[in-house]
Design a protein around this motif. Structure first.
Motif, PDB file in Angstrom:
ATOM      1  N   GLY A  25       0.778  -1.158   0.016  1.00  0.00           N
ATOM      2  CA  GLY A  25       0.026  -0.103   0.103  1.00  0.00           C
ATOM      3  C   GLY A  25       0.759   1.286   0.069  1.00  0.00           C
ATOM      4  N   VAL A  26       0.213   2.377  -0.155  1.00  0.00           N
ATOM      5  CA  VAL A  26       0.881   3.582  -0.261  1.00  0.00           C
ATOM      6  C   VAL A  26       0.188   4.669   1.099  1.00  0.00           C
ATOM      7  CG1 VAL A  26       1.201   5.701  -1.556  1.00  0.00           C
ATOM      8  CG2 VAL A  26       0.848   3.571  -2.571  1.00  0.00           C
ATOM      9  N   GLY A  27       1.297   5.214   1.838  1.00  0.00           N
ATOM     10  CA  GLY A  27       0.868   5.861   2.693  1.00  0.00           C
ATOM     11  C   GLY A  27       0.575   5.490   3.974  1.00  0.00           C
ATOM     12  N   ASN A  28       1.233   4.422   4.502  1.00  0.00           N
ATOM     13  CA  ASN A  28       0.741   3.892   5.828  1.00  0.00           C
ATOM     14  C   ASN A  28      -0.748   3.446   5.768  1.00  0.00           C
ATOM     15  OD1 ASN A  28       0.954   3.158   8.608  1.00  0.00           O
ATOM     16  ND2 ASN A  28       0.447   4.966   9.272  1.00  0.00           N
ATOM     17  N   VAL A  29      -1.003   2.270   4.824  1.00  0.00           N
ATOM     18  CA  VAL A  29      -2.386   1.967   4.850  1.00  0.00           C
ATOM     19  C   VAL A  29      -2.733   0.640   5.366  1.00  0.00           C
ATOM     20  CG1 VAL A  29      -2.644   3.358   2.626  1.00  0.00           C
ATOM     21  CG2 VAL A  29      -1.948   1.142   2.546  1.00  0.00           C
ATOM     22  N   SER A  30      -3.804   0.212   5.618  1.00  0.00           N
ATOM     23  CA  SER A  30      -4.362  -1.135   5.869  1.00  0.00           C
ATOM     24  C   SER A  30      -5.550  -1.395   4.852  1.00  0.00           C
ATOM     25  CB  SER A  30      -4.886  -1.219   7.442  1.00  0.00           C
ATOM     26  OG  SER A  30      -3.503  -1.068   8.385  1.00  0.00           O
ATOM     27  N   VAL A  31      -5.436  -2.539   4.341  1.00  0.00           N
ATOM     28  CA  VAL A  31      -6.520  -2.894   3.414  1.00  0.00           C
ATOM     29  C   VAL A  31      -7.623  -3.427   4.036  1.00  0.00           C
ATOM     30  CG1 VAL A  31      -6.620  -4.127   1.133  1.00  0.00           C
ATOM     31  CG2 VAL A  31      -5.008  -2.938   1.690  1.00  0.00           C
ATOM     32  N   TYR A  32      -8.698  -3.151   3.543  1.00  0.00           N
ATOM     33  CA  TYR A  32     -10.030  -3.975   4.186  1.00  0.00           C
ATOM     34  C   TYR A  32     -10.780  -4.165   3.210  1.00  0.00           C
ATOM     35  CZ  TYR A  32      -8.601  -1.258   8.447  1.00  0.00           C
ATOM     36  OH  TYR A  32      -7.840  -0.548   9.429  1.00  0.00           O
ATOM     37  N   PRO A  33     -11.423  -5.499   3.343  1.00  0.00           N
ATOM     38  CA  PRO A  33     -12.399  -5.834   2.319  1.00  0.00           C
ATOM     39  C   PRO A  33     -13.836  -5.136   2.284  1.00  0.00           C
ATOM     40  CG  PRO A  33     -12.320  -7.600   3.888  1.00  0.00           C
ATOM     41  CD  PRO A  33     -11.401  -6.446   4.175  1.00  0.00           C
ATOM     42  N   GLY A  34     -14.599  -4.838   1.303  1.00  0.00           N
ATOM     43  CA  GLY A  34     -15.679  -4.290   1.267  1.00  0.00           C
ATOM     44  C   GLY A  34     -16.653  -4.604   0.147  1.00  0.00           C
ATOM     45  N   SER A  79     -12.728   7.979  11.186  1.00  0.00           N
ATOM     46  CA  SER A  79     -13.855   8.924  11.392  1.00  0.00           C
ATOM     47  C   SER A  79     -14.487   9.377   9.976  1.00  0.00           C
ATOM     48  CB  SER A  79     -13.210  10.318  11.974  1.00  0.00           C
ATOM     49  OG  SER A  79     -12.355  10.875  11.062  1.00  0.00           O
ATOM     50  N   VAL A  80     -15.584  10.261  10.275  1.00  0.00           N
ATOM     51  CA  VAL A  80     -16.245  10.747   8.776  1.00  0.00           C
ATOM     52  C   VAL A  80     -15.197  11.649   8.318  1.00  0.00           C
ATOM     53  CG1 VAL A  80     -18.288  12.056   8.413  1.00  0.00           C
ATOM     54  CG2 VAL A  80     -18.624  10.284  10.137  1.00  0.00           C
ATOM     55  N   GLY A  81     -15.314  11.370   7.084  1.00  0.00           N
ATOM     56  CA  GLY A  81     -14.462  12.259   6.180  1.00  0.00           C
ATOM     57  C   GLY A  81     -13.053  11.916   5.866  1.00  0.00           C
ATOM     58  N   THR A  82     -12.645  10.606   6.404  1.00  0.00           N
ATOM     59  CA  THR A  82     -11.378  10.043   6.435  1.00  0.00           C
ATOM     60  C   THR A  82     -11.242   9.532   5.009  1.00  0.00           C
ATOM     61  OG1 THR A  82     -11.326   9.218   8.750  1.00  0.00           O
ATOM     62  CG2 THR A  82      -9.976   7.830   6.897  1.00  0.00           C
ATOM     63  N   SER A  83     -10.035  10.078   4.565  1.00  0.00           N
ATOM     64  CA  SER A  83      -9.485   9.844   3.071  1.00  0.00           C
ATOM     65  C   SER A  83      -9.394   8.342   3.014  1.00  0.00           C
ATOM     66  CB  SER A  83      -8.510  10.529   2.493  1.00  0.00           C
ATOM     67  OG  SER A  83      -9.000  12.037   2.631  1.00  0.00           O
ATOM     68  N   SER A 132      -7.151  -4.050 -14.390  1.00  0.00           N
ATOM     69  CA  SER A 132      -6.271  -2.874 -14.648  1.00  0.00           C
ATOM     70  C   SER A 132      -5.823  -2.324 -13.169  1.00  0.00           C
ATOM     71  CB  SER A 132      -6.933  -1.651 -15.396  1.00  0.00           C
ATOM     72  OG  SER A 132      -8.097  -1.157 -14.751  1.00  0.00           O
ATOM     73  N   ASN A 133      -6.377  -2.805 -12.172  1.00  0.00           N
ATOM     74  CA  ASN A 133      -6.039  -2.524 -10.594  1.00  0.00           C
ATOM     75  C   ASN A 133      -6.009  -0.823 -10.586  1.00  0.00           C
ATOM     76  OD1 ASN A 133      -5.632  -3.160  -8.095  1.00  0.00           O
ATOM     77  ND2 ASN A 133      -3.336  -2.896  -8.431  1.00  0.00           N
ATOM     78  N   ALA A 134      -7.431  -0.059 -11.329  1.00  0.00           N
ATOM     79  CA  ALA A 134      -7.312   1.352 -11.089  1.00  0.00           C
ATOM     80  C   ALA A 134      -7.728   1.673  -9.734  1.00  0.00           C
ATOM     81  CB  ALA A 134      -8.407   1.808 -12.339  1.00  0.00           C
ATOM     82  N   ARG A 135      -7.280   2.747  -9.298  1.00  0.00           N
ATOM     83  CA  ARG A 135      -7.375   3.244  -7.902  1.00  0.00           C
ATOM     84  C   ARG A 135      -8.296   4.495  -7.809  1.00  0.00           C
ATOM     85  NH1 ARG A 135      -1.392   2.561  -5.205  1.00  0.00           N
ATOM     86  NH2 ARG A 135      -1.239   0.246  -5.425  1.00  0.00           N
ATOM     87  N   ARG A 136      -9.263   4.368  -7.099  1.00  0.00           N
ATOM     88  CA  ARG A 136     -10.101   5.700  -7.095  1.00  0.00           C
ATOM     89  C   ARG A 136     -10.207   6.013  -5.540  1.00  0.00           C
ATOM     90  NH1 ARG A 136     -12.419   1.824 -10.456  1.00  0.00           N
ATOM     91  NH2 ARG A 136     -12.728   2.735 -12.660  1.00  0.00           N
ATOM     92  N   SER A 137     -10.582   7.196  -5.605  1.00  0.00           N
ATOM     93  CA  SER A 137     -10.370   7.840  -3.917  1.00  0.00           C
ATOM     94  C   SER A 137     -11.799   8.313  -3.357  1.00  0.00           C
ATOM     95  CB  SER A 137      -9.223   9.112  -3.980  1.00  0.00           C
ATOM     96  OG  SER A 137      -9.983  10.186  -4.887  1.00  0.00           O
ATOM     97  N   GLY A 138     -11.831   8.216  -2.313  1.00  0.00           N
ATOM     98  CA  GLY A 138     -13.191   8.812  -1.868  1.00  0.00           C
ATOM     99  C   GLY A 138     -13.185   9.005  -0.191  1.00  0.00           C
ATOM    100  N   ALA A 149      -8.422   1.043   1.343  1.00  0.00           N
ATOM    101  CA  ALA A 149      -7.331   1.520   2.117  1.00  0.00           C
ATOM    102  C   ALA A 149      -7.487   2.664   2.547  1.00  0.00           C
ATOM    103  CB  ALA A 149      -6.070   1.179   1.237  1.00  0.00           C
ATOM    104  N   ARG A 150      -7.311   2.970   3.972  1.00  0.00           N
ATOM    105  CA  ARG A 150      -7.236   4.162   4.579  1.00  0.00           C
ATOM    106  C   ARG A 150      -5.608   4.945   4.264  1.00  0.00           C
ATOM    107  NH1 ARG A 150      -4.849   5.929   9.024  1.00  0.00           N
ATOM    108  NH2 ARG A 150      -4.544   3.767   9.505  1.00  0.00           N
ATOM    109  N   ILE A 151      -5.661   6.363   3.872  1.00  0.00           N
ATOM    110  CA  ILE A 151      -4.392   6.991   3.379  1.00  0.00           C
ATOM    111  C   ILE A 151      -4.270   8.009   4.335  1.00  0.00           C
ATOM    112  CG2 ILE A 151      -3.493   8.181   1.611  1.00  0.00           C
ATOM    113  CD1 ILE A 151      -5.439   7.096  -0.255  1.00  0.00           C
ATOM    114  N   GLU A 152      -2.858   8.029   4.791  1.00  0.00           N
ATOM    115  CA  GLU A 152      -2.545   9.321   5.601  1.00  0.00           C
ATOM    116  C   GLU A 152      -1.586   9.961   4.975  1.00  0.00           C
ATOM    117  OE1 GLU A 152      -1.096   7.712   9.428  1.00  0.00           O
ATOM    118  OE2 GLU A 152      -3.227   7.279  10.065  1.00  0.00           O
ATOM    119  N   PRO A 153      -1.246  11.312   5.059  1.00  0.00           N
ATOM    120  CA  PRO A 153      -0.349  11.997   4.304  1.00  0.00           C
ATOM    121  C   PRO A 153       1.115  11.939   4.898  1.00  0.00           C
ATOM    122  CG  PRO A 153      -1.663  13.518   5.555  1.00  0.00           C
ATOM    123  CD  PRO A 153      -2.104  12.183   5.885  1.00  0.00           C
TER     124      PRO A 153
END
Length: 407
Positions: free
Chosen positions: A66-75, A242-246, A256-262, A301-305
């Protein structure tokens, strides 16, 4: 020659031999002592240090976790609003028009109940309204005549008040009959089930000919305008959400393993009593919804800067050095040096580490316990690999470290 002369001659010969042997022994001893006192006069073999041992290395590519100290969660992808749609009254289902996967517009006819009983109820309510209106008309006439006779003093005030009360009672009866007729009309109208909003039918729960209770679902309708990614957050990770977490999400079936943000739009304040996890919902952008389908599996994946990343490395790359977890990093393209890492997990054939690598960093993949700080590795193979893959890596935007496997 006598015996004495012979013995004397032999004795002199043996003495010369003994002196000669003693002289040779003395010369050898002095030479040996001289060698010991002058070590610079005798060259010695060069001493080989462990750090200068050269090892042939082979390069393989690691798997970034992952990128940016992430943990991957299934959804999974679910509609923002999904409702069971049913009739508000009991009856027998005679028609169902909606099918699974069908998109229905708001107000579209979904199913119909047998309306015969409700038609009879509506007819009876309408007839009762007419009956009550007729009684009200007669009561009003009687009250008007009694009022005129009261003014001429032909009837008593008590008689007039009695007729007036009957008029009021009949008026209330008319209003009740009208309300009953409206209720019967509504029930008759409710024998037709219409879509409450535009959506897609995700499941059916009743078939034609089935007798239904009031409120029993006929179809399950998912809103077509807003979709969410629903995932479960473990209790130990809740403080990081929290609410608003990137977040960053990827469709599991996307080659293609395309990544999208939310961003997280909703986070449950209460844990599930069985799984002890918290439900989080990530809104999917309208432009991204075309690439998804309801029920699809997603990696979130949760992203931290920050610059910390996670990588999958072989188990042999991780080593405990002076109480600290490290991997051996190749420096100066020839030697290795320890770099601290944080061991955060495992996978079937290796470990997951968290650290900050410089760009184009190489690490030793196996045999970490046999190496020393500053030790040389053979650079030929991994330099060739780097030259062959540097162009493709730069085009793909890959700055992940690579793994050097020691033979």
């Amino acid at each position: 020659m006598n015996i004495f002369t012979t013995v004397q001659k032999n004795t002199r010969t043996n003495s010369l031999k003994s002196l000669f042997a003693i002289g040779l022994f003395s010369i050898a001893s002095m030479a040996l002592i001289g060698c010991q006192n002058n070590p610079q006069d005798t060259p010695s073999a060069p001493e080989v240090k462990a750090e200068d041992e050269s090892h042939t290395a082979l390069v393989v590519s690691p798997a970034p976790e992952g990128v940016g100290n992430v943990s991957v969660y299934p959804g999974t992808i679910e509609a923002s609003r999904q409702l069971p749609v049913g009739f508000p009254l009991a009856g027998r289902l005679i028609e169902r028009f909606a099918r699974v996967g069908q998109i229905v517009k708001s107000g579209a006819l979904i199913a119909r109940l047998d309306p015969q009983v409700f038609q009879f109820q509506h007819q009876a309510a309408s007839a009762n309204v007419k009956l009550q209106n007729a009684g009200l008309h007669l009561a009003m006439k009687d009250a008007d005549r009694a009022k005129q006779l009261l003014s001429e003093q032909f009837v008593s005030p008590a008689f007039f008040e009695k007729l007036k009360s009957q008029q009021d009672s009949t008026q209330a009866g008319v209003e009740r009959a009208i309300a009953e007729r409206a209720l019967a009309h509504k029930n008759l109208k409710d024998t037709e089930l219409h879509a409450p909003f535009t959506g897609i039918v995700v499941a059916t729960a009743a078939e034609t000919g089935q007798s239904l209770a009031a409120g029993q679902p006929v179809v399950y309708l998912a809103e077509n305008s807003g979709w969410d990614i629903v995932l479960s957050i473990p209790e130990q990770d809740l403080a990081q959400w929290s609410v608003g977490t990137s977040v960053m999400y990827t469709l599991l079936s996307d080659s293609s393993n395309a990544r999208r943000s939310g961003r997280v739009r909703e986070l449950s304040p209460q844990a599930d009593p069985i799984t002890r996890s918290y439900i989080a919902k990530v809104a999917i952008a309208a432009e991204d919804k075309k690439a998804f389908s309801l029920g699809a599996s997603v990696k979130v994946a949760r992203i931290e800067p920050n610059d910390t990343k996670r990588y999958k490395v072989p188990m042999g790359a991780v080593y405990q050095l002076k109480g600290e977890t490290i991997v051996w990093v190749v420096v100066d393209q020839q030697r290795i040096a320890p770099q601290p890492v944080k061991l955060v997990g495992y996978y079937p054939s290796g470990a997951i580490v968290e650290t900050k690598f410089a760009q184009n960093t190489f690490i030793v993949g196996v045999g970490a316990h046999l190496l020393r700080d500053g030790q040389r590795i053979h650079p030929e193979l991994w330099l060739q690999w780097m030259a062959a893959h540097s162009a493709s890596n730069e085009a793909a935007g890959l700055n992940a470290p690579h793994v050097v496997v020691r033979k």
